[in-house]
Scaffold this motif. Sequence first.
Motif, PDB file in Angstrom:
ATOM      1  N   ASN A  34      -1.187  -7.802  14.361  1.00  0.00           N
ATOM      2  CA  ASN A  34      -1.139  -6.668  13.574  1.00  0.00           C
ATOM      3  C   ASN A  34      -1.441  -7.154  12.097  1.00  0.00           C
ATOM      4  N   PRO A  35      -1.830  -5.940  11.354  1.00  0.00           N
ATOM      5  CA  PRO A  35      -1.817  -6.277  10.058  1.00  0.00           C
ATOM      6  C   PRO A  35      -0.906  -6.892   9.337  1.00  0.00           C
ATOM      7  N   PRO A  36      -1.119  -8.012   8.502  1.00  0.00           N
ATOM      8  CA  PRO A  36      -2.303  -8.003   7.403  1.00  0.00           C
ATOM      9  C   PRO A  36      -3.581  -8.596   8.177  1.00  0.00           C
ATOM     10  N   ARG A  38      -6.880  -9.267   9.740  1.00  0.00           N
ATOM     11  CA  ARG A  38      -7.941  -8.326   9.474  1.00  0.00           C
ATOM     12  C   ARG A  38      -9.414  -8.982   9.684  1.00  0.00           C
ATOM     13  N   SER A  55     -15.481  -4.335   7.838  1.00  0.00           N
ATOM     14  CA  SER A  55     -14.233  -5.270   8.216  1.00  0.00           C
ATOM     15  C   SER A  55     -13.175  -4.157   8.947  1.00  0.00           C
ATOM     16  N   ASP A  57      -8.807  -3.647  10.261  1.00  0.00           N
ATOM     17  CA  ASP A  57      -7.545  -4.301  10.506  1.00  0.00           C
ATOM     18  C   ASP A  57      -7.206  -4.450  11.990  1.00  0.00           C
ATOM     19  N   VAL A  59      -4.935  -3.963  14.989  1.00  0.00           N
ATOM     20  CA  VAL A  59      -3.710  -3.432  15.374  1.00  0.00           C
ATOM     21  C   VAL A  59      -3.373  -3.641  16.784  1.00  0.00           C
ATOM     22  N   PHE A  63      -9.264  -4.436  17.857  1.00  0.00           N
ATOM     23  CA  PHE A  63     -10.331  -3.941  16.558  1.00  0.00           C
ATOM     24  C   PHE A  63     -11.558  -3.561  17.116  1.00  0.00           C
ATOM     25  N   GLY A  83      -4.030 -12.307   6.731  1.00  0.00           N
ATOM     26  CA  GLY A  83      -4.570 -11.481   5.880  1.00  0.00           C
ATOM     27  C   GLY A  83      -4.894 -12.200   4.351  1.00  0.00           C
TER      28      GLY A  83
END
Length: 379
Positions: A34-36, A38, A55, A57, A59, A63, A83
Amino acid sequence: MKKTFLLFAALLPMLANAQSKKTFTITGKIGKLNPPARVYFDWTDLLNNGGKEDSADVVNGTFTFTGELEGVATCRMALAHNGDGKMKAVYTGDAIYFNFGPEKFTITSKDSLANAVFKGSKVHAEEDAYNKVIGGTVMTITKWANAEFSAGTPEQRADSNFMKEVDGRFRKRHADRNAAQLVFAKEHPNSVFALIALSEVTNTRRDMDDIIPVYNALNEKYRTSKKGKELDQRIKSVKLTAPGAEAPDFTMKGVDGKPVSLKDLRGKTVLLEFWASWCSPCRAENPNLKKQYEMYKEKGFEILGVSLDSDQKKWEDAIAKDGIPWIHVSDLKGWGNEAGILYGVSGVPAGFLIGPDGKVIGKDLRGESLNAKLEELFK
């Protein structure tokens, strides 16, 4: 080997059907990130104008990237698990390189892009078959060499002879791969991977005599494509930029928007340096170039930096941050930089040392080799 070639041949019709579509969708599922976290995705259409930096995130591990694509794209995908940003993900993190077409496919893994499995991409399946024929990707060969070195005892790793043996095997695999690529291109002129193979082979070759007829036999749509035309120019540039040849002239805008021509610098010893703000090795060389510039600029030494950037602000910021005082030009076309194509540049940094008479003295001199050559010229 025969089974691999049969698999490759069977995939060609499927690739042709895939190219009739105009869009692509890539869906990724990497664990439960999950974020961060990316993902960074850069792609270029090999056959037509087009490409994008994107780009997204991650989740719940998922993606998605979509876009329009007429031909076959080559791309780099990098995952910043924590991240930490694009540059760290690309150069020290989790990054993969692959080709794809206008198709829908998935990339799945429990932990990383490096271990991802592709499903639904006919182009990637063809790429796998191609890589089996030629002996693997450059990254795979490098990984093998690193594994061989790591498997050595502490005593072996400290032994220069052991290092030479590992390096020798690496270089042989690379040479064997290049030879297999040339054979592949000759035997599969209707495959986009023949074009890719020839493009890679020319990166390490200085003699084009056996490459030219293979290139001329390629399917016309590949020869007349964007990458095909660039490859043609790279083949020609080997002779155009050979030591003793008159350096091809070009005119390009400087940071201030005013045109600068290479011929304007006739009478000086010029280092024509191709670089980019995003190129870490290029910028790592800048302190040495600054030192050499200060030592010899009053004796007739000049540097003409040609940036392969596409973003003016990033280009200007890099010049300011590194404090590099020489002449800078760019057409902001990235890898489509017209001077870069003219000089056959396929990677940066790339340098050409040009004498006061406008003739090429040497290529790809940097670090101590450049310093020694400048000392010889200006002593």
